[in-house]
Write a protein that holds these residues in place. Structure first.
Motif, PDB file in Angstrom:
ATOM      1  N   PRO A 120      40.175 -73.094 -33.928  1.00  0.00           N
ATOM      2  CA  PRO A 120      39.436 -72.753 -32.726  1.00  0.00           C
ATOM      3  C   PRO A 120      39.554 -71.282 -32.386  1.00  0.00           C
ATOM      4  CG  PRO A 120      40.985 -74.576 -32.403  1.00  0.00           C
ATOM      5  CD  PRO A 120      41.334 -73.898 -33.670  1.00  0.00           C
ATOM      6  N   ASP A 135      35.954 -81.576 -25.113  1.00  0.00           N
ATOM      7  CA  ASP A 135      35.180 -81.376 -26.336  1.00  0.00           C
ATOM      8  C   ASP A 135      35.653 -82.218 -27.510  1.00  0.00           C
ATOM      9  OD1 ASP A 135      37.509 -79.840 -26.369  1.00  0.00           O
ATOM     10  OD2 ASP A 135      36.656 -78.308 -27.674  1.00  0.00           O
ATOM     11  N   ALA A 187      38.787 -76.651 -28.312  1.00  0.00           N
ATOM     12  CA  ALA A 187      38.463 -75.221 -28.372  1.00  0.00           C
ATOM     13  C   ALA A 187      39.510 -74.351 -27.686  1.00  0.00           C
ATOM     14  CB  ALA A 187      37.090 -74.979 -27.762  1.00  0.00           C
ATOM     15  N   TRP A 188      40.192 -74.882 -26.685  1.00  0.00           N
ATOM     16  CA  TRP A 188      41.163 -74.077 -25.930  1.00  0.00           C
ATOM     17  C   TRP A 188      42.496 -73.913 -26.654  1.00  0.00           C
ATOM     18  CZ3 TRP A 188      45.738 -76.471 -24.789  1.00  0.00           C
ATOM     19  CH2 TRP A 188      45.749 -77.886 -24.765  1.00  0.00           C
ATOM     20  N   SER A 226      44.492 -73.030 -30.055  1.00  0.00           N
ATOM     21  CA  SER A 226      44.526 -72.487 -31.412  1.00  0.00           C
ATOM     22  C   SER A 226      45.704 -73.072 -32.178  1.00  0.00           C
ATOM     23  CB  SER A 226      44.658 -70.962 -31.364  1.00  0.00           C
ATOM     24  OG  SER A 226      45.959 -70.589 -30.923  1.00  0.00           O
ATOM     25  N   GLU A 256      41.387 -75.347 -20.537  1.00  0.00           N
ATOM     26  CA  GLU A 256      39.998 -75.577 -20.935  1.00  0.00           C
ATOM     27  C   GLU A 256      39.044 -74.613 -20.234  1.00  0.00           C
ATOM     28  OE1 GLU A 256      38.423 -79.611 -21.263  1.00  0.00           O
ATOM     29  OE2 GLU A 256      40.444 -80.401 -20.926  1.00  0.00           O
TER      30      GLU A 256
END
Length: 339
Positions: free
Chosen positions: A4, A193, A223-224, A226, A315
């Motif tokens: 991400p 997501d 996505a938030w 990594s 998020e």
């Protein structure tokens, strides 16, 4: 797993680390900025690092931002006694942190389990905590139902997760053989997501004879989060184990007994609530939010973020930062001006 968007590692943050004494333990914290104190309290299964996006934003707004590792987590003490994780101990920790930092008062903000910890800190010690921000988990005053009895009656296919967490060692046996993979699945399962579609199982119920992770879906990080962020979280729990974190759940009945004198009590200080539209912690407790005129009479603002899951400050970090700093300026320190 997919890679991400990048977010800052623990080493890249411009924060100061400290250990401070609290009754019977020590609390690790990080701080950034100067000004009125804002104490940030994380939830399960996280650490101070869950506030990595808020620390610089709150500091830039003219405040002293401090995020703790709750007892049982990270570099804070991890007492062996389950009762050492009762709500009264967490409130005492927060008061002692404020004092150790040389302050008399603070604003307190909590997410997930940190939300009821922050709420009870404000409820029990209004002389210390002058305002309270609650993320994801709404304030719900103590009532006449013993928590474990209420959880046992919750409908659903399987055992409610808080009931599953009650027996020492049971959830640890699921999680600790591969902490990193379990955390990835848990974070993804409650993120907007990557959460499973409705009807594909719930992370809040354990199938008979199974595990919570039986409901994990896919291997894509939200996505938030990594890979580097996941490494930070996993590294802490691989070192400490999960017992300290899970012991918070194992005190819900003890808390209910300890807080009998505050049954139904409102929190009157200035308050803020931020929840996610897709977060069951928010949707299941819609009645608690509707009761805010009675239970949070000092509420300054309440926000449900469209299309957001449980990990709101990660998020939707930019939105949450704006809401938090606006609230701090407007309701807590009106004289602060942006540059």
């Amino acid at each position: 797993m997919s890679q991400p968007a990048h977010s800052p590692s623990a080493q890249a943050l411009d924060v100061r680390h400290r250990l401070v004494d609290v009754p019977g333990a020590r609390i690790h914290l990080v701080e950034q900025g100067s000004g009125p104190l804002v104490l940030l309290v994380h939830g399960f299964p996280e650490s101070w690092y869950s506030w990595r996006h808020q620390l610089p934003a709150i500091a830039a707004a003219g405040f002293r931002a401090v995020a703790i590792d709750v007892r049982g987590y990270g570099r804070s003490s991890k007492p062996r006694d389950v009762a050492a994780y009762r709500m009264l101990a967490h409130v005492a920790d927060n008061v002692a942190v404020v004092r150790a930092l040389g302050e008399e008062t603070a604003v307190i903000v909590g997410h997930d389990w940190g939300s009821p910890i922050a709420a009870n800190s404000a409820l029990l010690r209004p002389d210390v905590f002058t305002a309270v921000g609650l993320l994801s988990v709404p304030y719900s005053p103590r009532n006449g139902f013993r928590p474990t009895d209420a959880f046992a009656r919750i409908g659903g296919t399987g055992e409610f997760y808080v009931s599953y967490f009650q027996e020492p060692g049971r959830a640890e046996a699921e999680i600790e053989p591969d902490v990193r993979a379990w955390l990835a699945g848990f974070y993804a399962g409650l993120s907007a997501d990557t959460m499973p579609p409705v009807g594909e199982g719930s992370l809040f119920f354990v199938p008979e004879g199974g595990m919570l992770s039986d409901h994990f879906v896919g291997d894509t990080l939200p996505a938030w989060l990594s890979e580097a962020d996941l490494d930070v979280y996993a590294g802490e729990f691989e070192r400490t184990g999960l017992t300290g974190a899970l012991n918070r759940y194992r005190n819900v009945d003890r808390d209910w007994e300890d807080l009998a004198a505050w049954d139904g009590a409102p929190i009157t200080q200035p308050s803020l609530f931020i929840g996610g539209e897709l977060d069951a912690s928010t949707t299941w407790m819609a009645d608690a939010i509707a009761a805010y005129p009675t239970t949070l009479p000092g509420l300054v603002s309440s926000h449900i973020l469209n299309g957001c899951g449980h990990w709101v400050q990660q998020e939707r970090s930019d939105v949450v930062n704006q809401l938090l700093t606006d609230w701090l300026r407007r309701g807590i320190r009106p004289a602060v001006q942006t540059g």
